[in-house]
Write a protein that holds these residues in place. Structure first.
Motif, mmCIF file in Angstrom:
data_model
loop_
_atom_site.group_PDB
_atom_site.id
_atom_site.type_symbol
_atom_site.label_atom_id
_atom_site.label_comp_id
_atom_site.label_asym_id
_atom_site.label_seq_id
_atom_site.Cartn_x
_atom_site.Cartn_y
_atom_site.Cartn_z
ATOM 1 N N ARG A 1 0.763 -1.129 -0.032
ATOM 2 C CA ARG A 1 0.128 0.080 0.004
ATOM 3 C C ARG A 1 0.863 1.187 0.119
ATOM 4 N NH1 ARG A 1 -5.452 -1.208 0.708
ATOM 5 N NH2 ARG A 1 -5.666 -3.627 0.975
ATOM 6 N N TYR A 2 0.315 2.325 -0.498
ATOM 7 C CA TYR A 2 1.348 3.402 -0.724
ATOM 8 C C TYR A 2 0.643 4.771 -0.090
ATOM 9 C CZ TYR A 2 3.936 0.379 -3.687
ATOM 10 O OH TYR A 2 4.368 -0.543 -4.155
ATOM 11 N N ASP A 3 1.447 5.505 0.613
ATOM 12 C CA ASP A 3 0.949 6.866 1.233
ATOM 13 C C ASP A 3 1.965 7.845 0.849
ATOM 14 O OD1 ASP A 3 0.261 8.891 2.790
ATOM 15 O OD2 ASP A 3 0.109 7.657 4.836
ATOM 16 N N GLY A 4 1.118 8.793 0.177
ATOM 17 C CA GLY A 4 2.085 10.038 -0.434
ATOM 18 C C GLY A 4 1.693 11.175 0.479
ATOM 19 N N ASN A 5 0.637 10.933 1.353
ATOM 20 C CA ASN A 5 0.325 12.113 2.059
ATOM 21 C C ASN A 5 1.234 12.169 2.918
ATOM 22 O OD1 ASN A 5 -2.063 13.240 4.215
ATOM 23 N ND2 ASN A 5 -1.866 14.187 2.484
ATOM 24 N N LYS A 6 1.553 11.221 3.933
ATOM 25 C CA LYS A 6 2.600 11.254 5.042
ATOM 26 C C LYS A 6 3.696 10.208 4.656
ATOM 27 C CE LYS A 6 -0.615 10.592 8.327
ATOM 28 N NZ LYS A 6 -1.002 10.287 9.726
ATOM 29 N N PRO A 7 4.656 10.783 3.715
ATOM 30 C CA PRO A 7 5.834 9.918 3.553
ATOM 31 C C PRO A 7 6.735 9.359 4.391
ATOM 32 C CG PRO A 7 6.255 12.023 2.463
ATOM 33 C CD PRO A 7 4.841 12.181 3.381
ATOM 34 N N TYR A 8 6.716 9.962 5.764
ATOM 35 C CA TYR A 8 7.601 9.616 6.537
ATOM 36 C C TYR A 8 7.117 8.579 7.635
ATOM 37 C CZ TYR A 8 4.067 12.661 8.815
ATOM 38 O OH TYR A 8 2.893 13.320 9.055
ATOM 39 N N PRO A 9 7.793 7.605 8.126
ATOM 40 C CA PRO A 9 7.368 6.510 8.780
ATOM 41 C C PRO A 9 6.571 6.944 10.076
ATOM 42 C CG PRO A 9 9.718 6.333 8.476
ATOM 43 C CD PRO A 9 9.453 7.825 7.894
ATOM 44 N N HIS A 10 5.482 6.108 9.953
ATOM 45 C CA HIS A 10 4.568 6.530 11.102
ATOM 46 C C HIS A 10 3.575 5.199 11.406
ATOM 47 C CE1 HIS A 10 2.238 7.492 7.219
ATOM 48 N NE2 HIS A 10 1.255 7.002 7.999
ATOM 49 N N PRO A 11 2.927 5.275 12.570
ATOM 50 C CA PRO A 11 2.483 3.790 12.916
ATOM 51 C C PRO A 11 1.177 3.784 12.189
ATOM 52 C CG PRO A 11 2.261 5.469 14.932
ATOM 53 C CD PRO A 11 3.263 6.111 13.813
#
Lengths: 160, 160
Positions: free
Chosen positions: B86-96
């Motif tokens: 899955r891809y997250d471009g909104n918050k590209p930094y590591p997060h839980p």
DNA sequence: TTGGCTGCAAATATTTTGCACTGGC
DNA sequence: GCCAGTGCAAAATATTTGCAGCCAA
């Protein structure tokens, strides 16, 4: 919670029996490998290793057995980007990993704070949390010395 | 560190330009989707969504663009067991992430303690840690109500 | 004896790659 | 106009599944 490596094999056998699953030589061979090793093997590595004990074992059987063990909570599956899954039968409960992105070396550092964070997340989100993953990526001491990559546009393909 | 959803698109465009990458309509269409959404899309979902903006875009292009963005650190890849990435471009930094194992719903709970844990791991292992993953799995409030699975041996196949 | 398990081969699923063509800069 | 980027189709991976035969209990 902590498992004694030497106890894992009989323990896994016991659980299989308990769930009325058969103890075939193929399964035993697989159990022996993942129960005693500190490694986090890929299916392919398991396929190679298992040849020693029961050479005719097929990949399908390995997949099926791992899937069974997974469902019983007797093996932990590690999902690593682009590397395929790794399996840990020695410590089947969630625990943190430190993974070298260059050579693939994996460590299991001690860390106990997750239970608290987990229940904090449960409270915050309303989810009923059953397990977790905590992985750190970076360069192991050895790979740090040997110097590293180039620039992003080139690096692109390098891996895998 | 925290990104304003509304700012992500121009930010991503800026970074692409900075690295001398071309801004094709296909890329722009993809950027629009992953920059603004709180979702964590699969490649397949992206392929469907992108049809609105630029219908002829191919999967290969999506993969290539995601791979490029990944290398530039402008998109975060989530590796979930058996579900594909899955891809997250909104918050590209590591997060839980908190993930429902039944319906797939994904939340991004607030949590800031990871930086400390990360450096603790670095000190303990000697690794030079660059990023991490922290995922919690369980049942979302909705799926908790609707009752759950059966017994392990049956459950085996149910998923996927 | 017999139903769960195995192995094979084929089916799926996912991601990557080679290459001729095209259009962003 | 040049070359990065695209799209297609084929290839490479990874995993699952159907089924006939086998063997652990």
């Amino acid at each position: 919670m902590k498992a004694d490596p030497q106890q894992r094999l009989p323990e896994m056998i016991r659980v299989l029996r308990e769930k009325d699953c058969r103890l075939t030589p193929q399964r035993l061979a697989l159990l022996k490998i993942i129960a005693s090793s500190e490694e986090h093997h890929s299916v392919d590595q398991l396929f190679e290793l298992i040849k020693t004990d029961f050479p005719t074992t097929s990949r399908a059987t390995i997949y099926k057995t791992l899937s069974l063990l997974k469902a019983m909570g007797e093996v932990l599956e590690l999902n690593l980007a682009g590397v395929g899954s790794r399996y840990d039968g020695n410590k089947p409960y969630p625990h943190p990993h430190v993974i070298c992105t260059n050579c693939g070396r994996i460590l299991d550092p001690e860390f106990t704070g997750l239970a608290d964070i987990s229940s904090e997340m449960a409270k915050k989100t309303g989810y009923h949390i059953t397990h977790h993953q905590l992985n750190f990526f970076g360069l192991c001491p050895q790979c740090q010395q040997e110097g590293q990559p180039a620039d992003i546009k080139e690096e692109q393909d390098g891996k895998r």
